[in-house]
Design a protein around this motif. Sequence first.
Motif, PDB file in Angstrom:
ATOM      1  N   ALA A   1       4.542  -0.987  -7.102  1.00  0.00           N
ATOM      2  CA  ALA A   1       5.921  -0.629  -7.442  1.00  0.00           C
ATOM      3  C   ALA A   1       6.380  -1.370  -8.694  1.00  0.00           C
ATOM      4  O   ALA A   1       6.966  -0.771  -9.609  1.00  0.00           O
ATOM      5  CB  ALA A   1       6.840  -0.947  -6.269  1.00  0.00           C
ATOM      6  N   MET A   2       6.094  -2.675  -8.756  1.00  0.00           N
ATOM      7  CA  MET A   2       6.524  -3.457  -9.920  1.00  0.00           C
ATOM      8  C   MET A   2       5.788  -3.031 -11.183  1.00  0.00           C
ATOM      9  O   MET A   2       6.354  -3.057 -12.281  1.00  0.00           O
ATOM     10  CB  MET A   2       6.328  -4.953  -9.643  1.00  0.00           C
ATOM     11  N   SER A   3       4.523  -2.631 -11.038  1.00  0.00           N
ATOM     12  CA  SER A   3       3.775  -2.122 -12.197  1.00  0.00           C
ATOM     13  C   SER A   3       4.459  -0.882 -12.758  1.00  0.00           C
ATOM     14  O   SER A   3       4.605  -0.724 -13.979  1.00  0.00           O
ATOM     15  CB  SER A   3       2.331  -1.787 -11.791  1.00  0.00           C
ATOM     16  N   HIS A   4       4.880  -0.001 -11.866  1.00  0.00           N
ATOM     17  CA  HIS A   4       5.564   1.222 -12.297  1.00  0.00           C
ATOM     18  C   HIS A   4       6.885   0.884 -12.988  1.00  0.00           C
ATOM     19  O   HIS A   4       7.218   1.457 -14.033  1.00  0.00           O
ATOM     20  CB  HIS A   4       5.814   2.124 -11.087  1.00  0.00           C
TER      21      HIS A   4
ATOM     22  N   TYR B   1      10.563  -8.510   8.068  1.00  0.00           N
ATOM     23  CA  TYR B   1      10.100  -8.169   9.413  1.00  0.00           C
ATOM     24  C   TYR B   1      11.116  -7.241  10.078  1.00  0.00           C
ATOM     25  O   TYR B   1      12.319  -7.319   9.809  1.00  0.00           O
ATOM     26  CB  TYR B   1       9.956  -9.425  10.281  1.00  0.00           C
ATOM     27  N   ARG B   2      10.614  -6.395  10.955  1.00  0.00           N
ATOM     28  CA  ARG B   2      11.482  -5.554  11.776  1.00  0.00           C
ATOM     29  C   ARG B   2      11.729  -6.262  13.105  1.00  0.00           C
ATOM     30  O   ARG B   2      10.788  -6.724  13.753  1.00  0.00           O
ATOM     31  CB  ARG B   2      10.817  -4.201  12.032  1.00  0.00           C
ATOM     32  N   ILE B   3      12.997  -6.366  13.491  1.00  0.00           N
ATOM     33  CA  ILE B   3      13.355  -7.005  14.758  1.00  0.00           C
ATOM     34  C   ILE B   3      13.322  -5.965  15.871  1.00  0.00           C
ATOM     35  O   ILE B   3      13.881  -4.871  15.731  1.00  0.00           O
ATOM     36  CB  ILE B   3      14.759  -7.635  14.675  1.00  0.00           C
TER      37      ILE B   3
ATOM     38  N   ASN C   1       5.213  -2.983   6.740  1.00  0.00           N
ATOM     39  CA  ASN C   1       4.252  -2.562   5.726  1.00  0.00           C
ATOM     40  C   ASN C   1       4.798  -1.331   5.010  1.00  0.00           C
ATOM     41  O   ASN C   1       5.150  -0.334   5.644  1.00  0.00           O
ATOM     42  CB  ASN C   1       2.896  -2.229   6.362  1.00  0.00           C
ATOM     43  N   THR C   2       4.886  -1.406   3.698  1.00  0.00           N
ATOM     44  CA  THR C   2       5.440  -0.303   2.919  1.00  0.00           C
ATOM     45  C   THR C   2       4.345   0.676   2.498  1.00  0.00           C
ATOM     46  O   THR C   2       3.165   0.315   2.421  1.00  0.00           O
ATOM     47  CB  THR C   2       6.140  -0.837   1.658  1.00  0.00           C
ATOM     48  N   GLN C   3       4.740   1.916   2.219  1.00  0.00           N
ATOM     49  CA  GLN C   3       3.779   2.918   1.760  1.00  0.00           C
ATOM     50  C   GLN C   3       3.243   2.573   0.379  1.00  0.00           C
ATOM     51  O   GLN C   3       2.087   2.854   0.056  1.00  0.00           O
ATOM     52  CB  GLN C   3       4.439   4.304   1.735  1.00  0.00           C
ATOM     53  N   THR C   4       4.092   1.960  -0.443  1.00  0.00           N
ATOM     54  CA  THR C   4       3.683   1.526  -1.784  1.00  0.00           C
ATOM     55  C   THR C   4       3.700   0.011  -1.822  1.00  0.00           C
ATOM     56  O   THR C   4       4.680  -0.613  -1.408  1.00  0.00           O
ATOM     57  CB  THR C   4       4.647   2.073  -2.858  1.00  0.00           C
TER      58      THR C   4
END
Length: 230
Positions: A173-176, A8-10, A165-168
Amino acid sequence: MFKNMIVYRIAPQWQVELTQVEDALAKAPFTECGATQEKSLGWVPPRGDAHGPLAESVGGQWILRFMVESKVLPGSVLARKVKEKAERIEQETGRKPGKKESKELKDEAKLDLLPMAFTKQGSMWIWIDTASRLLVLDTSSQGRADEVVTLLVESLPGLSVSLINTQTSPQAAMSHWLKEQEPPVGFTVDRECELKSASEEKSVVRYARHALDIEEVQAHIDAGKLPTKL
C-alpha cells in the motif's frame, strides 16, 4: 501520538465499562526495577500525571499507556566479572570451575552488577475503539506487541483478540502511495520514509525532511525496495 500500528480485532463477547478496565489495570501498575531486578513492566497514567487514571476516555476512545524498564548490562562486563570470580576460585582451590559452577558464577555476577547497571525505559500507547472493537498498539515490533497483549489479557478478564490481516500488505500500500502520490483520504505523504530491500543484503535507504516525489524514490521502489516507514 501513534507512529506505528499493529491492529487486533476484539472478540464480541468482551463487554466492559471503563471503570472495570481502570480497576483491572490498577492491579498491575508500573514500578521501577528493584536493585537486582532485570526488567519491570506495567501500566502508567496516559497523561503522565502522578496518581492519574490508568485508562482514559477521549471522545469515546479508550487510551492506555504501557511502560517497561530494563537494566542495561553489557555482555562484556558480565563476562569479565565471571572471569574474575573463576580465576579467584582457581587461585584458592587449584581447580577450574566446572560447567554447573560456571553457570552459578554467572548468576552470582549478574546479581552483583545489576544494582550498578543503568536502566532504560520505553512506553507504548494503546488505543481501544470499543465501537469498532479494535485494539491498536503503537509499535512495529510483533514481539513487543505480544508482550503487551499478554499483559492485557492477563489484566482484563474475558479479553480475547485476534490479529487483523489485510488483503493488501502495508508495504504494498505504501509503495503505491509513494509511486502515485495518492494516499487515501485522511493520510498524507510527508517528508520521511524508510525503504528496505528484501534481498540478502537487507540494504536500507532513509529520507528525513526530504521531498519524496522524486525519481530517486521511484527508482528504489522499482528496484525492489519496500517502504517500512512512511
